[in-house]
Design a protein around this motif. Structure first.
Motif, PDB file in Angstrom:
ATOM      1  N   TRP A 203      -4.445 -49.477 -29.205  1.00 37.93           N
ATOM      2  CA  TRP A 203      -5.621 -48.604 -29.117  1.00 37.93           C
ATOM      3  C   TRP A 203      -6.609 -49.027 -28.011  1.00 37.93           C
ATOM      4  N   ALA A 206      -6.650 -46.201 -25.538  1.00 33.16           N
ATOM      5  CA  ALA A 206      -6.562 -44.843 -26.088  1.00 33.16           C
ATOM      6  C   ALA A 206      -7.734 -43.999 -25.589  1.00 33.16           C
ATOM      7  N   LEU A 211      -7.671 -40.598 -30.018  1.00 38.66           N
ATOM      8  CA  LEU A 211      -8.351 -40.918 -31.289  1.00 38.66           C
ATOM      9  C   LEU A 211      -8.395 -39.699 -32.215  1.00 38.66           C
ATOM     10  N   LEU A 231      -8.885 -49.599 -33.676  1.00 32.96           N
ATOM     11  CA  LEU A 231      -9.169 -48.171 -33.548  1.00 32.96           C
ATOM     12  C   LEU A 231     -10.670 -47.920 -33.612  1.00 32.96           C
ATOM     13  N   ARG A 234     -12.298 -49.214 -30.444  1.00 33.26           N
ATOM     14  CA  ARG A 234     -12.129 -48.299 -29.324  1.00 33.26           C
ATOM     15  C   ARG A 234     -13.078 -47.115 -29.427  1.00 33.26           C
TER      16      ARG A 234
END
Lengths: 278, 181
Positions: A203, A206, A211, A231, A234
């Motif tokens: 991630w 990303a 997302l 996640l 990010r």
């Protein structure tokens, strides 16, 4: 007068001695003539007996009346039984009666073998504090042995899982709508086909769209495991790159909402394309 | 049973005054003599006799003519005498007994003026209570040894031996009054 004979364990009596003792006994008997009552004694006794009998009230005694009247005996027996029965039965019940078990307070039903109808009513009772509704059927991501290990980190993870579950539920509800069903299902299918968006993806690089796609994927598949920390990191990084007043993209907004539950300031334009609002 | 007929007892039980009077006439003097020889005064003996007949009258509905009538009456009399003994105290009874048996002048003069019967009465009055009661029932009242044993609650053999020795002792006392003075 003749005596009945000498005792067996003594010397046998001669006939002469036996005769002497018999004569002495007769002489002793004759020496005591029957005395006579004073004049009027028998009349006095006669009057005492029969005149009292004629006046039964004066002569009445409980003992005599019980001897004569069987109903008096029955009544006395009943009275005695009535008087004695109560204390005797009380003592008897104390001695052999069932012992009353102490009632123990607890959260389990007092009567475990209630009929099914009553069990249902108990389960439906709001007083039982069932939190399943507020959690929407989501179970904590912990084993049973960790049920009470509510560390701050665990509570935070639980909150995130719940918010993701709530989003998933709303996604499922929205997907049932006819106008959205085809497009959402098709989108979810495409997302599932992309291996790089699976939970084990990297991630760090990303994009906002990645997302968002990951968010929709988790919602569509009902994957309620706590998302990776990377996640959320990010999502925060992408948010910090935005200028003040700029609309927050939907993917960033969704994961920030899952992370801390706060609503984003501003018009939140990114939520416009989402099938639900947090 | 002996004594009064069953019909007489049955009539008395049914409230026949004449039948009960006949029972009193037949048994009364014997009971009076019993109480007198036990040491009661004449007035007390008469009063106790009335109590005996009152008890007999009350107990007549339950009476079963299976034993000797005289023994039945004498058992009631003995129980009454024992009750009276307990209530009044032994000392007073012994006093009354001494009054009744008081020979008056000294024994030597008494022996000189009284006949043999008086001497026997005197000797009997001087016997111990148990011996006097035994001779009273077995000799004076002429009850069978079996009835005496039931009244005194001792074995029949004991009654026999005690009567035997009591008579022998009495005979010796008559022949040697100085030895027992």
């Amino acid at each position: 007068m003749t005596m009945e004979g000498p005792p067996q364990d003594s010397h046998p009596l001669s006939a002469q001695e036996q005769a002497q003792l018999d004569a002495l006994a007769k002489e002793l008997h004759d020496a005591h003539p029957e005395p006579k009552f004073s004049s009027g004694w028998q009349e006095k006794l006669h009057q005492r007996i029969w005149s009292q009998d004629q006046h039964g009230v004066a002569h009445w005694t409980l003992r005599l009346s019980m001897e004569k009247n069987p109903w008096m005996r029955v009544a006395a027996s009943l009275l005695l039984i009535a008087v004695v029965a109560a204390p005797v039965s009380a003592v008897f019940s104390l001695m052999v009666g069932p012992k009353q078990e102490a009632f123990t307070l607890g959260f389990d039903p007092a009567i475990p073998d209630l009929p099914e109808r009553h069990q249902e009513s108990l389960e439906e009772s709001p007083n039982l504090g069932d939190s399943s509704e507020s959690f929407h059927g989501v179970h904590p991501p912990f084993g049973e042995e960790q049920e009470f290990a509510w560390s701050p980190a665990a509570l935070e993870a639980l909150s995130r899982s719940n918010r993701l579950a709530l989003a998933s539920q709303r996604w499922q509800a929205a997907s049932q709508r006819g106008d959205l069903q085809v497009s959402l299902e098709a989108r979810a299918k495409r997302l599932l086909d992309r291996a790089e968006l699976l939970p084990d993806a990297d991630w760090d690089q990303a994009s906002e769209q990645d997302l968002w796609n990951a968010f929709l994927q988790r919602c569509s598949t009902g994957s309620l495991d706590v998302p990776e920390t990377a996640l959320f990191v990010r999502a925060q990084e992408l948010r910090q790159t935005l200028s003040d007043g700029a609309p927050v993209p939907a993917g960033v907004a969704a994961w920030i909402w899952v992370a801390d539950g706060t609503r984003l300031a501003g018009p939140e334009q990114g939520w416009a394309k989402a099938p639900f609002r947090p | 049973m002996s004594g009064p007929s069953v019909d007489l007892l049955e009539a008395a039980r049914n409230g026949n005054e004449g039948a009960f009077d006949a029972l009193v006439t037949a048994m009364g003097p014997r009971l009076l003599g019993y109480f007198l020889r036990q040491g009661a005064s004449h007035a007390l003996a008469e009063d106790l006799c009335q109590h005996v007949f009152l008890r007999i009258l009350q107990a007549l509905p339950r009476y079963r003519p299976s034993g000797r009538w005289e023994a039945y009456c004498l058992r009631i009399a003995r129980n009454l005498w024992i009750d009276h003994h307990r209530k009044r105290g032994r000392f007073q009874v012994v006093q009354e007994s001494s009054e009744e048996a008081d020979p008056g002048p000294g024994p030597d003069e008494q022996l000189a003026v009284e006949d043999r019967a008086a001497k026997l009465r005197e000797l009997l009055a001087k016997q111990e209570d148990s011996t006097r009661e035994l001779l009273e029932l077995a000799v004076l009242q002429q009850l069978p040894y079996k009835d005496v044993s039931l009244i005194l609650e001792i074995p029949v053999g004991t009654v026999k031996s005690r009567v035997y020795y009591a008579l022998r002792k009495l005979r010796e006392q008559i022949h040697n009054p100085e030895h027992f003075a």
